[in-house]
Design a protein around this motif. Structure first.
Motif, PDB file in Angstrom:
ATOM      1  N   LEU A   1      -0.404   5.083   6.403  1.00 54.73           N
ATOM      2  CA  LEU A   1      -1.252   6.076   7.077  1.00 54.73           C
ATOM      3  C   LEU A   1      -2.649   5.507   7.360  1.00 54.73           C
ATOM      4  N   LEU A   2      -3.190   4.805   6.354  1.00 53.89           N
ATOM      5  CA  LEU A   2      -4.509   4.192   6.528  1.00 53.89           C
ATOM      6  C   LEU A   2      -4.492   3.169   7.667  1.00 53.89           C
TER       7      LEU A   2
ATOM      8  N   GLY B   1      -3.299  -0.599  -0.222  1.00 56.40           N
ATOM      9  CA  GLY B   1      -3.580   0.808   0.085  1.00 56.40           C
ATOM     10  C   GLY B   1      -5.031   1.207  -0.113  1.00 56.40           C
ATOM     11  N   SER B   2      -5.966   0.230  -0.137  1.00 55.74           N
ATOM     12  CA  SER B   2      -7.363   0.596  -0.345  1.00 55.74           C
ATOM     13  C   SER B   2      -8.079   0.805   0.988  1.00 55.74           C
ATOM     14  N   VAL B   3      -9.140   1.629   0.933  1.00 56.94           N
ATOM     15  CA  VAL B   3      -9.906   1.943   2.141  1.00 56.94           C
ATOM     16  C   VAL B   3     -11.082   0.973   2.241  1.00 56.94           C
TER      17      VAL B   3
ATOM     18  N   GLY C   1       0.797  -1.225   0.000  1.00 58.97           N
ATOM     19  CA  GLY C   1       0.000   0.000   0.000  1.00 58.97           C
ATOM     20  C   GLY C   1       0.824   1.265   0.000  1.00 58.97           C
ATOM     21  N   GLY C   2       2.151   1.111   0.131  1.00 58.87           N
ATOM     22  CA  GLY C   2       3.009   2.287   0.165  1.00 58.87           C
ATOM     23  C   GLY C   2       2.740   3.166   1.379  1.00 58.87           C
ATOM     24  N   PHE C   3       3.136   4.430   1.246  1.00 53.86           N
ATOM     25  CA  PHE C   3       3.022   5.348   2.381  1.00 53.86           C
ATOM     26  C   PHE C   3       1.560   5.597   2.748  1.00 53.86           C
ATOM     27  N   ALA C   4       0.715   5.724   1.713  1.00 54.47           N
ATOM     28  CA  ALA C   4      -0.718   5.948   1.973  1.00 54.47           C
ATOM     29  C   ALA C   4      -1.298   4.768   2.753  1.00 54.47           C
ATOM     30  N   GLY C   5      -0.842   3.584   2.412  1.00 54.41           N
ATOM     31  CA  GLY C   5      -1.305   2.381   3.105  1.00 54.41           C
ATOM     32  C   GLY C   5      -0.922   2.407   4.574  1.00 54.41           C
TER      33      GLY C   5
ATOM     34  N   ALA D   1      -5.367  -1.947   3.841  1.00 54.81           N
ATOM     35  CA  ALA D   1      -4.461  -0.802   3.827  1.00 54.81           C
ATOM     36  C   ALA D   1      -3.047  -1.232   3.447  1.00 54.81           C
TER      37      ALA D   1
END
Lengths: 260, 323
Positions: A153-154, A232-234, A147-151, A228
């Protein structure tokens, strides 16, 4: 003794709230980490679950959509969140009630908000420690968070919401049952949710029960963390389920909590 | 509003009484624990609240400490309402609970240091540790400390914040005699420096030695107030304790009172002993002996003495004080 006599002339006053909260948080953290069983629950069991799961998946050739370590690590991190914010918090608070600590602090300058804030900081501190240890072991087994960085954070957001939900449940148990009953219930619920709560293993491994358990806070936290970290999905359903648990448990705990 | 960090005993509001209770009523279901209790504690004094178990002492203290809301009546502590103005009051008072009050796994000194950190100008922790002998607790967790050690830690936590007023609930229960004396000296030093102390106690000698004023409570009501001197000696009375070999025949206290005439009180301590209060003269003693012979009662001992708080208590409440 020839020492001069201590002057006891009154000079009352509270320390600044920030200093009180720091003192409270550091005491709570120190006592949590001093307790052997708590440490077992916080670090050893999640790490064993991770390593054991990976080895079992390799040997049995279990078929996940992703590599076993990528599937299991988010679930084990979720388990760590649950162990600290539910089981450890409930047991510690239950015994704080039993030994009159909460009453004693209630007569000190520390306000209830400061006590709660101190507890939250201690919880988060222990969780950071857990995440570092589990993350390091997972990376050693080749974990690649997709998910990378966004993942990340999620996942942090899911962990915080999960902490709120489980802490509410933990305080609900600790604030209403006797300390011994709290000890039993907190450990039993932890074991049941770890085995059958959809937290470590994805829900699709539970067959038809998977649709039902998605409303458990454990499965919701596991789902949110997995989505996440893997891509990286919500997972909106999971976040919503956690939010409902957080609000409901928090409201029930604050209404029913007995300080003595 | 946060309390100002330095509320010295010369500041506004300091002329209010330390504690003022007016018509306090507290009920638990059917049971009335405190029944229209009114009393006052002056600043700079040591005031004892005496009473048998269940007399309402601890409930009263807990209202003063803001743990419970008065069901009727008013309570002011240092001029403040302990429930509505609790946040302003708490830094100014010290509270010693009857039991408990620490984490189960904490060490004594660590716990004391923690409470000290919550206050603006705490007393030196090392000094309290030494004065109360807490160094002997070492690294033992709280749950494994002896009752006396837990009491001493409780007292240290109550005074470490340099309070104006300290509530101590049975401070020396479970302490050995030497430590009790050290504790008394500490409380007397606190008083000498202007700290007001309210204590409940089970020990009459403690109340007699320490208190400027004693309030005796029974069934949630104030039954007597006064200095230990007033309560024990003012009526110019002495006591005779009569202990006999076999239980008294029925109605003995009344018969003996009639035989001894006016100005004498006879209270039953138990079925084999009576407390006679009255003028301390040889003729009373002689009449007691004569009465015994006449009623075929064999005295085992007949002790003449000064009235103690314990005797006062027995007469007021009709019950012996369980130490």
């Amino acid at each position: 003794m020839s020492t001069t006599r201590q002057d006891f002339t009154p000079a009352p006053g509270s320390a600044p709230l920030s200093r009180q909260v720091v003192a409270q948080a550091s005491m709570e953290t120190r006592l949590l980490l001093r307790n052997g069983e708590q440490l077992l629950l916080a670090v050893v069991i999640p790490v064993l679950a991770l390593v054991g799961g990976i080895l079992a998946a390799r040997r049995l050739g279990l078929d996940f959509d992703e590599t076993p370590v990528d599937v299991l690590t988010p679930g084990v991190l979720a388990l760590a969140v649950m162990s600290t914010s539910f089981t450890s918090l409930a047991i510690a608070t239950g015994f704080e009630r039993r030994y009159g600590l909460l009453k004693r602090l209630g007569a000190s300058p520390l306000p209830r908000s400061g006590l709660l804030l101190g507890k939250v900081i201690a919880l988060l501190g222990v969780q950071v420690l857990q995440a570092v240890v589990i993350g390091a072991v997972a990376l050693g087994f080749g974990w690649r968070p997709g998910g990378g960085f966004a993942g990340v954070l999620l996942a942090v957001a899911a962990a915080l919401l999960g902490t709120a939900a489980f802490a509410g449940l933990g305080l609900l148990v600790a604030g209403t049952l006797r300390a011994e009953a709290t000890l039993a219930v907190a450990n039993l619920v932890y074991l049941l949710l770890m085995m059958g709560g959809g937290i470590v293993l994805p829900r699709d491994t539970y067959g038809s029960a998977g649709a039902v358990i998605q409303f458990l806070p454990s499965a919701a936290l596991g789902d949110a963390m997995r989505d996440a970290f893997i891509d990286g999905s919500v997972n909106l359903v999971a976040f919503a389920v956690l939010a409902v648990w957080a609000v409901a448990a928090g409201a029930m705990a604050s209404r029913s909590f007995k300080w003595e | 509003m946060p309390p100002s960090p330095d509320v010295a005993p010369g500041s506004p509001g300091s002329d209010a009484a330390a504690v003022e209770i007016d018509g306090l009523v507290m009920r638990y279901g059917e049971k009335t624990a405190v029944d229209e209790l009114s009393l006052r504690v002056e600043r700079g004094t040591i005031t004892s609240v005496l009473g048998p178990n269940g007399a309402g002492k601890t409930t009263t203290l807990e209202v003063c400490e803001g743990f419970r809301r008065p069901q009727a009546g008013t309570v002011r502590v240092l001029g403040l309402d302990p429930t509505r103005e609790r946040r302003a009051l708490l830094p100014r008072i010290g509270v010693m609970l009857q039991s408990g009050g620490a984490w189960s796994g904490v060490r004594a000194e660590e716990m004391l240091r923690h409470i000290a950190r919550l206050h603006a100008h705490p007393l030196p922790v090392e000094m309290l540790v030494e004065r109360l002998g807490l160094d002997e607790c070492g690294r033992t967790p709280y749950r494994r400390l002896s009752g006396g050690q837990q009491q001493r830690l409780g007292l240290a936590m109550a005074i470490v914040g340099r309070p104006e007023l300290v509530f101590v609930d049975e401070p020396t229960a479970g302490m050995d005699p030497a430590v009790r004396r050290t504790t008394w000296e500490l409380l007397e030093e606190l008083k000498a420096d202007g700290v007001t102390i309210v204590l409940t106690t089970h020990h009459m000698d403690e109340a007699e030695r320490l208190s400027d004023l004693v309030h005796v409570i029974d069934h949630g009501r104030l039954v007597a107030s006064g200095t230990p001197f007033d309560l024990t000696r003012a009526r110019d009375q002495a006591t005779i304790r009569l202990v006999v070999t076999r239980p008294f025949p029925p109605g003995s206290p009344d018969k003996l009172r009639i035989a001894l005439g006016d100005h004498t009180e006879v209270t039953e301590i138990n079925e084999q002993s009576l407390l006679i209060t009255g003028p301390a003269d040889g003729s009373t003693l002689a009449r007691v002996s004569a009465w015994c012979e006449e009623h075929d009662v064999l005295p085992e001992s007949l002790v003449l003495g000064q009235r103690t708080l314990e005797d006062v208590f027995l007469q007021l409440t009709g019950r012996e004080f369980e130490a």
